[in-house]
Design a protein around this motif. Structure first.
Motif, short mmCIF file in Angstrom:
data_model
loop_
_atom_site.label_atom_id
_atom_site.label_comp_id
_atom_site.label_asym_id
_atom_site.label_seq_id
_atom_site.Cartn_x
_atom_site.Cartn_y
_atom_site.Cartn_z
N ARG A 304 0.83 -1.22 0.00
CA ARG A 304 0.00 0.00 0.00
C ARG A 304 0.85 1.25 0.00
NH1 ARG A 304 -3.46 -0.44 5.12
NH2 ARG A 304 -3.79 1.78 4.59
N ALA A 305 1.94 1.26 0.77
CA ALA A 305 2.83 2.43 0.80
C ALA A 305 3.47 2.65 -0.56
CB ALA A 305 3.90 2.26 1.88
N ALA A 306 3.89 1.58 -1.21
CA ALA A 306 4.49 1.71 -2.54
C ALA A 306 3.46 2.24 -3.54
CB ALA A 306 5.04 0.37 -2.99
N GLY A 307 2.21 1.76 -3.44
CA GLY A 307 1.19 2.25 -4.35
C GLY A 307 0.83 3.70 -4.11
N ASP A 308 0.77 4.12 -2.83
CA ASP A 308 0.41 5.51 -2.53
C ASP A 308 1.46 6.50 -3.02
OD1 ASP A 308 -1.84 4.54 -1.34
OD2 ASP A 308 -1.13 4.76 0.72
N VAL A 312 4.41 10.05 -6.79
CA VAL A 312 5.51 10.96 -6.41
C VAL A 312 6.82 10.46 -6.99
CG1 VAL A 312 6.75 11.96 -4.46
CG2 VAL A 312 4.28 11.59 -4.31
N ALA A 313 7.05 9.14 -6.90
CA ALA A 313 8.30 8.59 -7.43
C ALA A 313 8.35 8.73 -8.95
CB ALA A 313 8.42 7.11 -7.04
N GLN A 314 7.24 8.51 -9.64
CA GLN A 314 7.20 8.64 -11.09
C GLN A 314 7.46 10.07 -11.53
OE1 GLN A 314 3.47 7.59 -12.85
NE2 GLN A 314 4.36 7.28 -14.88
N GLN A 315 6.88 11.03 -10.77
CA GLN A 315 7.08 12.43 -11.12
C GLN A 315 8.55 12.83 -11.02
OE1 GLN A 315 4.75 15.07 -8.71
NE2 GLN A 315 5.26 16.89 -9.91
N LYS A 316 9.27 12.23 -10.06
CA LYS A 316 10.68 12.56 -9.89
C LYS A 316 11.59 11.65 -10.71
CE LYS A 316 14.09 13.69 -6.36
NZ LYS A 316 14.44 13.72 -4.93
N GLY A 317 11.04 10.58 -11.29
CA GLY A 317 11.86 9.67 -12.08
C GLY A 317 12.62 8.68 -11.24
N LEU A 344 9.27 6.77 5.73
CA LEU A 344 10.57 6.24 5.30
C LEU A 344 10.70 6.30 3.78
CD1 LEU A 344 11.10 3.09 7.58
CD2 LEU A 344 12.42 5.22 7.60
N VAL A 345 9.66 5.85 3.07
CA VAL A 345 9.72 5.84 1.60
C VAL A 345 9.73 7.27 1.06
CG1 VAL A 345 8.52 5.10 -0.48
CG2 VAL A 345 8.61 3.58 1.50
N ASP A 346 8.93 8.16 1.66
CA ASP A 346 8.88 9.55 1.19
C ASP A 346 10.24 10.22 1.36
OD1 ASP A 346 7.39 11.89 0.26
OD2 ASP A 346 7.71 12.65 2.29
N ASN A 347 10.90 10.00 2.51
CA ASN A 347 12.24 10.57 2.70
C ASN A 347 13.23 10.00 1.68
OD1 ASN A 347 11.54 12.21 4.81
ND2 ASN A 347 12.26 10.83 6.41
N ALA A 348 13.13 8.70 1.43
CA ALA A 348 14.04 8.08 0.46
C ALA A 348 13.84 8.68 -0.94
CB ALA A 348 13.82 6.57 0.44
N ILE A 349 12.58 8.91 -1.33
CA ILE A 349 12.30 9.50 -2.66
C ILE A 349 12.83 10.93 -2.72
CG2 ILE A 349 10.45 10.23 -4.21
CD1 ILE A 349 8.83 7.85 -3.23
N LYS A 350 12.65 11.68 -1.63
CA LYS A 350 13.09 13.08 -1.63
C LYS A 350 14.60 13.20 -1.83
CE LYS A 350 9.49 15.15 1.28
NZ LYS A 350 9.22 15.79 2.59
N TYR A 351 15.36 12.32 -1.18
CA TYR A 351 16.81 12.46 -1.20
C TYR A 351 17.47 11.59 -2.27
CZ TYR A 351 16.32 15.01 3.17
OH TYR A 351 15.97 15.94 4.10
N THR A 352 16.69 10.90 -3.05
CA THR A 352 17.25 10.11 -4.15
C THR A 352 17.19 10.94 -5.43
OG1 THR A 352 16.55 8.04 -3.13
CG2 THR A 352 17.04 7.99 -5.49
N PRO A 353 18.29 11.08 -6.13
CA PRO A 353 18.28 11.89 -7.36
C PRO A 353 17.45 11.21 -8.45
CG PRO A 353 20.38 10.78 -7.08
CD PRO A 353 19.62 10.54 -5.83
N LEU A 450 9.55 -11.00 -4.96
CA LEU A 450 8.63 -10.17 -5.72
C LEU A 450 9.29 -8.85 -5.99
CD1 LEU A 450 5.81 -9.46 -6.87
CD2 LEU A 450 5.17 -8.75 -4.57
N VAL A 451 9.42 -8.52 -7.23
CA VAL A 451 9.97 -7.22 -7.60
C VAL A 451 8.93 -6.51 -8.44
CG1 VAL A 451 11.82 -6.02 -8.81
CG2 VAL A 451 12.31 -8.15 -7.61
N LEU A 452 8.44 -5.38 -7.90
CA LEU A 452 7.45 -4.65 -8.65
C LEU A 452 8.13 -3.94 -9.83
CD1 LEU A 452 5.31 -3.02 -5.82
CD2 LEU A 452 4.93 -5.15 -7.06
N PRO A 453 7.45 -3.81 -10.92
CA PRO A 453 8.01 -3.07 -12.02
C PRO A 453 8.25 -1.62 -11.64
CG PRO A 453 5.69 -3.50 -12.40
CD PRO A 453 6.07 -4.29 -11.20
N ALA A 454 9.24 -1.05 -12.24
CA ALA A 454 9.56 0.33 -11.96
C ALA A 454 8.37 1.20 -12.31
CB ALA A 454 10.79 0.77 -12.77
N VAL A 455 8.12 2.18 -11.46
CA VAL A 455 6.98 3.07 -11.68
C VAL A 455 7.43 4.26 -12.52
CG1 VAL A 455 5.27 4.47 -10.53
CG2 VAL A 455 6.03 2.36 -9.46
#
Length: 455
Positions: A304-308, A312-317, A344-353, A450-455
């Motif tokens: 659910r966290a990955a889906g929510d 945001v992750a797609q917008q940042k690439g 945790l995931v939101d912080n990781a997305i923010k600081y990941t280029p 299980l590896v989800l496809p890249a968003v």
């Protein structure tokens, strides 16, 4: 019945003393009466046996009259002697008249308005009767009981005073503690003295002091939180005020549009900060609560966290996915664990280029479970990994927008669930690896990798 411990003790003790005194007086009287009966019966028996003789005894009216003149009457003890044919041979000087009948042995006879205890013995030549007024026995028994109860009657008031003094003195430390607590101000949470308290009350005061300590810590944390929140809100509010002034002073559409954009961004940042503050306050307020016994499926929370946050992750690439998820369950609150993982995931997305990777990994380890969020960002220097858990702390030179509350919220939720939060370097992606270790977990089944496809 009073609910006061002191009142109950005094009431029951004084009532018990009074009842005991009455009971002892009654028992003393009955015992004395029984003893008197036995003593007098023995004396009567011995007197009758001493008067028993083969030689007949005789006294005539003249002799009896002379004896009556010479000696006083003795109505307490009457002695009579009869011949076998019913002729009275002897009678002690007394005005009492007993009936002319004899029951061998002991018997009670009512005569002259009173009751006599009679002992009769018969020989070949005579019948002897010894009678005693029962009032004499009752009077003597009463005197004996009075002598027994007298000291008790004198000591009972003294005993009552002693009991009063002992109870009051024993409860004086309790009254002192009550006075200390009653006279305190609302913000006085210093420990209460337990000196001199009874063993039954001391544990209660000690637990009260522990509670005061926990409340004092909570108040201090709340005051620090309010002070930090006021400090952090001052800057965005001042920025909003400046941006509103800029919008008011804009003299062309381009400048007005730029001012509106800046004002909107400032409002979003302030909104985000307030939301984070509210979440942190709620988690810290319930950090001492017992975790619910409901079992939470962490794999579902991870998906659910990955889906929510996929948008945001797609917008940042950023490539966001669940790298591995064992089907494990932990006791806790599903909403709180969702907030933990999303932060945790939101912080990781923010600081990941852009073009980087963020993976969620959930594994059953022994009796527990490890939830891991890895990224390919710059990570956090080892000397900063403890300080980033402080509220409103941000690493110098950080370009990502934020309030510095995300990790503080994560830590509060982890502590609430008895989990251990660690920040390390990711061996697989090279960035930061944030792991949450739950000590207890229930594995229902282990899923394939299980590896989800890249968003």
């Amino acid at each position: 019945m009073t609910h006061s411990l002191r009142g109950r003790l005094l009431w029951f003790l004084l009532a018990a003393i009074t009842i005991a005194a009455i009971a002892q007086a009654s028992i003393a009287y009955r015992t004395a009466l029984s003893d008197a009966d036995q003593i007098f019966d023995y004396h009567m028996q011995q007197m009758a046996l001493s008067l028993r003789s083969s030689a007949p005894l005789a006294n005539n009216e003249a002799t009896a009259r002379a004896d009556a003149d010479d000696a006083a009457e003795n109505n307490d003890l009457v002695v009579q002697v009869w011949t076998p044919d019913g002729v009275q041979q002897f009678r002690s000087v007394s005005s009492a008249r007993l009936p002319q009948r004899a029951v061998l042995g002991f018997s009670n006879v009512v005569a002259n308005g009173t009751t006599y205890r009679v002992f009769s013995v018969q020989t070949n030549t005579q019948t002897l009767q010894v009678a005693q007024d029962m009032a004499v026995r009752r009077n003597m028994a009463g005197n004996l009981a009075l002598r027994t109860v007298g000291p008790i009657a004198v000591m009972m008031p003294i005993l009552m005073l002693v009991v009063w003094w002992v109870v009051s003195g024993s409860l004086e430390p309790v009254a002192r503690v009550r006075s200390q607590v009653a006279s305190r101000q609302a913000d006085d949470l210093s420990p209460v003295s337990d000196a001199g308290l009874p063993d039954e009350v001391r544990p209660l005061v000690q637990e009260l002091n522990l509670l005061f300590g926990r409340v004092r810590t909570a108040f201090a944390a709340q005051q620090n939180f309010v002070a930090d929140a006021a400090h952090e809100l001052r800057t965005p509010l001042a920025a909003l005020k400046l941006q509103a002034l800029s919008l008011e002073r804009a003299d062309n559409p381009e400048a007005r549009q730029l001012a509106v954009a800046r004002l909107t961004a400032g409002i979003e940042r302030a909104t985000r900060l307030v939301e984070q503050l509210l979440v942190l306050a709620r988690q810290e307020a319930t950090s001492q609560d017992v975790v619910s016994s409901a079992q939470v499926a962490l794999a579902d929370v991870a998906r659910r966290a990955a889906g929510d946050l996929a948008g945001v992750a797609q917008q940042k690439g950023v490539d966001l996915g669940v790298h591995h998820a064992d089907e494990v369950q932990v006791p806790g609150h599903a909403d709180a664990l969702m907030i933990l993982l999303r932060n945790l995931v939101d912080n990781a997305i923010k600081y990941t280029p852009p073009g980087g990777t963020v993976d969620i990994d959930l594994r059953a380890v022994g009796a527990g479970a490890v939830l891991l969020v890895e990224d390919s960002g710059p990570g956090i220097p080892p000397e900063e990994r403890e300080r980033v858990f402080d509220r409103f702390y941000r690493i110098a030179g950080s370009e990502a927008a934020g309030s510095g509350l995300g990790l503080a919220i994560i830590k509060a939720i982890a502590e609430r669930h008895g989990a251990i939060l660690r920040l390390e370097q990711s061996a697989r992606l090279g960035g930061l690896a944030a792991s949450v270790t739950f000590p207890l977990a229930m594995t229902t089944s282990v899923a394939a990798r299980l590896v989800l496809p890249a968003v």
